[in-house]
Design a protein around this motif. Structure first.
Motif, PDB file in Angstrom:
ATOM      1  N   MET A  64       0.912  -1.272   0.062  1.00  0.00           N
ATOM      2  CA  MET A  64       0.020  -0.057  -0.063  1.00  0.00           C
ATOM      3  C   MET A  64       0.860   1.085   0.130  1.00  0.00           C
ATOM      4  SD  MET A  64      -3.114  -0.951  -0.098  1.00  0.00           S
ATOM      5  CE  MET A  64      -2.546  -2.079  -1.324  1.00  0.00           C
ATOM      6  N   LEU A  65       2.102   1.390   0.685  1.00  0.00           N
ATOM      7  CA  LEU A  65       2.879   2.284   0.541  1.00  0.00           C
ATOM      8  C   LEU A  65       3.435   2.460  -0.734  1.00  0.00           C
ATOM      9  CD1 LEU A  65       5.106   1.771   3.890  1.00  0.00           C
ATOM     10  CD2 LEU A  65       3.603   3.747   3.331  1.00  0.00           C
ATOM     11  N   SER A  66       3.833   1.431  -1.320  1.00  0.00           N
ATOM     12  CA  SER A  66       4.395   1.709  -2.576  1.00  0.00           C
ATOM     13  C   SER A  66       3.151   2.285  -3.676  1.00  0.00           C
ATOM     14  CB  SER A  66       5.007   0.286  -3.204  1.00  0.00           C
ATOM     15  OG  SER A  66       4.254  -0.691  -3.443  1.00  0.00           O
ATOM     16  N   LEU A  67       2.033   1.478  -3.610  1.00  0.00           N
ATOM     17  CA  LEU A  67       0.968   2.099  -4.266  1.00  0.00           C
ATOM     18  C   LEU A  67       0.675   3.437  -4.123  1.00  0.00           C
ATOM     19  CD1 LEU A  67      -1.537  -0.947  -4.759  1.00  0.00           C
ATOM     20  CD2 LEU A  67      -0.231   0.173  -6.506  1.00  0.00           C
ATOM     21  N   ALA A  68       0.850   3.950  -2.917  1.00  0.00           N
ATOM     22  CA  ALA A  68       0.441   5.395  -2.650  1.00  0.00           C
ATOM     23  C   ALA A  68       1.669   6.326  -3.240  1.00  0.00           C
ATOM     24  CB  ALA A  68       0.995   5.670  -0.946  1.00  0.00           C
ATOM     25  N   GLY A  69       2.741   5.876  -3.679  1.00  0.00           N
ATOM     26  CA  GLY A  69       3.647   6.635  -4.522  1.00  0.00           C
ATOM     27  C   GLY A  69       3.291   6.371  -6.138  1.00  0.00           C
ATOM     28  N   ILE A 199       2.134   6.691   8.576  1.00  0.00           N
ATOM     29  CA  ILE A 199       1.944   6.927   7.018  1.00  0.00           C
ATOM     30  C   ILE A 199       1.251   5.582   6.486  1.00  0.00           C
ATOM     31  CG2 ILE A 199       3.297   7.013   5.109  1.00  0.00           C
ATOM     32  CD1 ILE A 199       5.269   8.903   6.154  1.00  0.00           C
ATOM     33  N   ALA A 200       1.727   4.464   6.991  1.00  0.00           N
ATOM     34  CA  ALA A 200       1.479   2.995   6.676  1.00  0.00           C
ATOM     35  C   ALA A 200       0.003   2.861   6.935  1.00  0.00           C
ATOM     36  CB  ALA A 200       2.162   1.844   6.980  1.00  0.00           C
ATOM     37  N   ALA A 201      -0.529   3.352   8.229  1.00  0.00           N
ATOM     38  CA  ALA A 201      -1.964   3.355   8.590  1.00  0.00           C
ATOM     39  C   ALA A 201      -2.926   4.098   7.626  1.00  0.00           C
ATOM     40  CB  ALA A 201      -2.079   3.869   9.962  1.00  0.00           C
ATOM     41  N   VAL A 202      -2.390   5.405   7.188  1.00  0.00           N
ATOM     42  CA  VAL A 202      -3.348   6.278   6.643  1.00  0.00           C
ATOM     43  C   VAL A 202      -3.374   5.594   5.098  1.00  0.00           C
ATOM     44  CG1 VAL A 202      -3.305   8.400   5.487  1.00  0.00           C
ATOM     45  CG2 VAL A 202      -2.872   8.256   7.868  1.00  0.00           C
ATOM     46  N   SER A 203      -2.067   4.911   4.623  1.00  0.00           N
ATOM     47  CA  SER A 203      -2.156   4.481   3.383  1.00  0.00           C
ATOM     48  C   SER A 203      -2.887   3.210   3.369  1.00  0.00           C
ATOM     49  CB  SER A 203      -0.627   4.068   2.927  1.00  0.00           C
ATOM     50  OG  SER A 203       0.000   5.176   2.652  1.00  0.00           O
ATOM     51  N   ASP A 204      -3.233   2.394   4.321  1.00  0.00           N
ATOM     52  CA  ASP A 204      -4.131   1.266   4.312  1.00  0.00           C
ATOM     53  C   ASP A 204      -5.446   1.653   3.983  1.00  0.00           C
ATOM     54  OD1 ASP A 204      -1.940  -0.436   4.818  1.00  0.00           O
ATOM     55  OD2 ASP A 204      -2.492  -0.899   6.846  1.00  0.00           O
ATOM     56  N   VAL A 205      -5.859   2.853   4.392  1.00  0.00           N
ATOM     57  CA  VAL A 205      -7.392   3.283   4.449  1.00  0.00           C
ATOM     58  C   VAL A 205      -7.336   3.879   3.009  1.00  0.00           C
ATOM     59  CG1 VAL A 205      -9.092   4.755   4.912  1.00  0.00           C
ATOM     60  CG2 VAL A 205      -7.688   3.509   6.709  1.00  0.00           C
ATOM     61  N   LEU A 206      -6.385   4.997   2.774  1.00  0.00           N
ATOM     62  CA  LEU A 206      -6.826   5.984   1.407  1.00  0.00           C
ATOM     63  C   LEU A 206      -6.510   5.191   0.088  1.00  0.00           C
ATOM     64  CD1 LEU A 206      -5.814   9.548   2.539  1.00  0.00           C
ATOM     65  CD2 LEU A 206      -7.948   8.551   2.684  1.00  0.00           C
ATOM     66  N   PRO A 208      -6.540   1.839  -0.906  1.00  0.00           N
ATOM     67  CA  PRO A 208      -7.604   1.042  -1.558  1.00  0.00           C
ATOM     68  C   PRO A 208      -8.734   1.832  -1.978  1.00  0.00           C
ATOM     69  CG  PRO A 208      -6.850  -0.008   0.406  1.00  0.00           C
ATOM     70  CD  PRO A 208      -6.360   1.615   0.309  1.00  0.00           C
ATOM     71  N   VAL A 209      -9.276   2.837  -0.935  1.00  0.00           N
ATOM     72  CA  VAL A 209     -10.563   3.759  -1.301  1.00  0.00           C
ATOM     73  C   VAL A 209     -10.408   4.429  -2.475  1.00  0.00           C
ATOM     74  CG1 VAL A 209     -11.807   5.499  -0.663  1.00  0.00           C
ATOM     75  CG2 VAL A 209     -11.304   3.634   0.838  1.00  0.00           C
ATOM     76  N   LYS A 210      -9.283   5.266  -2.827  1.00  0.00           N
ATOM     77  CA  LYS A 210      -8.988   6.077  -4.167  1.00  0.00           C
ATOM     78  C   LYS A 210      -8.757   5.072  -5.172  1.00  0.00           C
ATOM     79  CE  LYS A 210      -3.845   6.235  -3.918  1.00  0.00           C
ATOM     80  NZ  LYS A 210      -3.060   7.202  -4.054  1.00  0.00           N
ATOM     81  N   THR A 211      -8.211   3.961  -5.307  1.00  0.00           N
ATOM     82  CA  THR A 211      -8.009   3.108  -6.305  1.00  0.00           C
ATOM     83  C   THR A 211      -9.304   2.742  -6.775  1.00  0.00           C
ATOM     84  OG1 THR A 211      -5.696   2.861  -5.512  1.00  0.00           O
ATOM     85  CG2 THR A 211      -6.485   1.300  -7.337  1.00  0.00           C
ATOM     86  N   LEU A 212      -9.875   1.813  -6.040  1.00  0.00           N
ATOM     87  CA  LEU A 212     -11.087   1.300  -6.273  1.00  0.00           C
ATOM     88  C   LEU A 212     -12.235   2.347  -6.875  1.00  0.00           C
ATOM     89  CD1 LEU A 212     -11.396  -1.196  -3.413  1.00  0.00           C
ATOM     90  CD2 LEU A 212     -10.827  -1.913  -5.790  1.00  0.00           C
ATOM     91  N   ALA A 213     -12.062   3.412  -5.916  1.00  0.00           N
ATOM     92  CA  ALA A 213     -13.557   4.295  -6.613  1.00  0.00           C
ATOM     93  C   ALA A 213     -13.027   4.901  -8.004  1.00  0.00           C
ATOM     94  CB  ALA A 213     -13.543   5.658  -5.585  1.00  0.00           C
ATOM     95  N   TYR A 214     -11.790   4.928  -8.382  1.00  0.00           N
ATOM     96  CA  TYR A 214     -11.395   5.728  -9.566  1.00  0.00           C
ATOM     97  C   TYR A 214     -11.613   4.639 -10.497  1.00  0.00           C
ATOM     98  CZ  TYR A 214      -8.697   7.724 -13.274  1.00  0.00           C
ATOM     99  OH  TYR A 214      -8.319   8.372 -14.390  1.00  0.00           O
ATOM    100  N   ILE A 215     -11.320   3.496 -10.271  1.00  0.00           N
ATOM    101  CA  ILE A 215     -11.459   2.259 -11.275  1.00  0.00           C
ATOM    102  C   ILE A 215     -12.758   2.076 -11.601  1.00  0.00           C
ATOM    103  CG2 ILE A 215     -11.370  -0.388 -11.612  1.00  0.00           C
ATOM    104  CD1 ILE A 215      -8.573  -0.028 -10.095  1.00  0.00           C
TER     105      ILE A 215
END
Length: 484
Positions: A64-69, A199-206, A208-215
């Motif tokens: 999730m951290l790497s996907l955040a970037g 940072i990891a905890a915030v990425s865990d939430v944001l 998947p949400v941002k990615t799935l919503a956009y897709i």
């Protein structure tokens, strides 16, 4: 500025293409197409990554951290810019870059795991600087990489991302950039002051949400015009080779923009993702390499393709479009779903950029930490400077900074990929060990540091196993019972 652009065009338009595609192809052939052979296995490793191992960050959190970037402005604005300047064919070359980049990402993230160090707080630290120092014994080269990492991600990209999101919000809602810049700095400060775990905890939430919503939204556009998809994909392929008359004059631009924006989007080979891949607690280094190769697939083949199809199916785009990538993507979605599409893109971009800046700040910290150690005063000074840069970047024309960042990004890729080429024998030993255990029936291979005593490993990060042979024997013995 003129000479800076000339240098940027040469480095990112020629050198970067040779490095990314050339060495990525070499890693692909040398590993016998590791990204293809292990593609079905990637889904299994991804599922296994959901389990937390020990007190450190899990493999899923590192993903999730790497996907955040990786999943940031490049997936929206970058794709739009690539199509604007290079035509539909640029998308094909983004795919090519991602395909060979999956092999590069596998090796850089695997090596980051091999040479990671325990930081004394129950976590790990690592990345290209560490496998350059401990794998090649070239500290001077590691210092150069860390300096480039700090300047590129810790400073330049932070300003660029801030500029992107604040101007997008201004276009969609009329919000003054100076106020959104300050608000962004405050929100980011509240998160990254808590370190990598927050940072990891915030990425865990944001993430998947941002990615799935956009897709989901882009898939709606694709499904409603599914009959046009085959023809659009054919246009992408034909344009990539100059066979589509409307885009025949864009062949060179298609290749250049496809590779440049593809690298900017998925970061494979740049040496960025290994810094977060190293923090995961995993049983075998290659498992994290497989997970990170999968993240390149998700970033480019899924998310970037969704953006490209959204643009090309909307009916808004036409050859010779004059505008930036954000406007193109916003107007393309609005042409299909109505004006709320512009608002959605701005909100999605804000989420993408928010997590991306967190990721960039952490990379900058990694570079600074390697250069100057773990002093609290240095770290606090860096974080304060970053917050100022976020506010400053929101109000500037960053054309010069963007050109400078492209140059330093190419230099990062050069240092990292040369190091990977020099360490390919070590990478292949780790891959062969992983493959041998899987062939022996071990579902989750384990790394026995005693078999790699010639490597400069941190035995706190990789303690010795009792007997690897016992682990393999147990896995073989369990196979009949599983089948029964």
């Amino acid at each position: 500025m003129h000479y800076l652009e000339m240098l940027n065009d040469f480095l990112s338009g020629h050198v970067l293409i040779v490095l990314i595609v050339g060495l990525g192809s070499y890693f692909t052939l040398r590993s016998r197409f590791v990204q293809v052979r292990h593609f079905p296995h990637m889904f299994t490793v991804f599922k296994d990554s959901l389990r937390n191992s020990g007190d450190g960050l899990s493999s899923f959190q590192a993903l999730m951290l790497s996907l955040a970037g990786r999943v940031g402005a490049g997936n929206i604005a970058g794709v739009g810019l690539a199509v604007t300047l290079g035509g539909p064919g640029a998308v094909f070359w983004m795919w090519v870059t991602a395909l060979v980049g999956m092999a590069s990402s596998f090796f850089e993230c695997t090596l980051a795991q091999v040479y990671k160090r325990a930081d004394g707080d129950g976590l790990y630290i690592g990345g290209p600087a560490y496998y350059i120092q401990h794998g090649l014994n070239k500290r001077w080269m590691a210092l150069i990489f860390s300096g480039l990492l700090l300047v590129t991600y810790g400073f330049a990209f932070v300003g660029l991302q801030s500029f992107t999101v604040t101007h997008s919000l201004e276009n969609a809602f009329g919000l003054p950039v100076q106020y959104t810049g300050i608000a962004l700095a405050i929100l980011l400060g509240l998160v990254f002051i808590g370190g990598i775990k927050r940072i990891a905890a915030v990425s865990d939430v944001l993430v998947p949400v941002k990615t799935l919503a956009y897709i989901a939204v882009t898939l709606y556009v694709i499904v409603t015009q599914i009959d046009l998809v085959p023809g659009t994909l054919l246009t992408i392929v034909k344009s990539a080779f100059g066979l589509e008359p409307a885009f025949a004059g864009l062949l060179g631009a298609a290749i250049t923009m496809g590779v440049k924006r593809g690298v900017f989007a998925n970061e494979a080979g740049l040496g960025a993702a290994p810094n977060v891949a190293a923090v995961a607690a995993v049983k075998h280094p290659a498992a994290q390499g497989v997970v990170q190769a999968f993240s390149v697939f998700l970033d480019t083949f899924v998310i970037c393709t969704c953006t490209a199809l959204l643009i090309l199916l909307s009916g808004f785009y036409a050859p010779g479009f004059d505008g930036d990538g954000i406007v193109l993507t916003q107007n393309s979605l609005a042409a299909v779903v109505g004006d709320w599409g512009r608002i959605f893109i701005s909100v999605a971009l804000s989420l993408f950029v928010f997590t991306c800046i967190l990721y960039n700040i952490y990379l900058g910290e990694n570079g600074l930490r390697y250069l100057l150690g773990r002093g609290k005063a240095v770290l606090l000074g860096y974080r304060g400077l970053v917050l100022v840069l976020i506010c400053w970047g929101s109000m500037q024309n960053l054309t010069t900074v963007f050109a400078f960042a492209d140059i330093t990004m190419t230099c990062l890729a050069f240092v990292n990929l040369i190091a990977l080429a020099m360490l390919i024998k070590v990478g292949m030993r780790i891959l062969n060990d992983y493959d041998a255990q899987r062939r022996a029936g071990v579902d989750q291979p384990v790394f026995d540091a005693d078999q790699f005593r010639d490597l400069d490993l941190d035995r706190q990060a990789w303690p010795a196993l009792d007997r690897l042979e016992d682990t393999i024997a147990e896995a073989r013995a369990a196979q009949p019972r599983q089948a029964h």
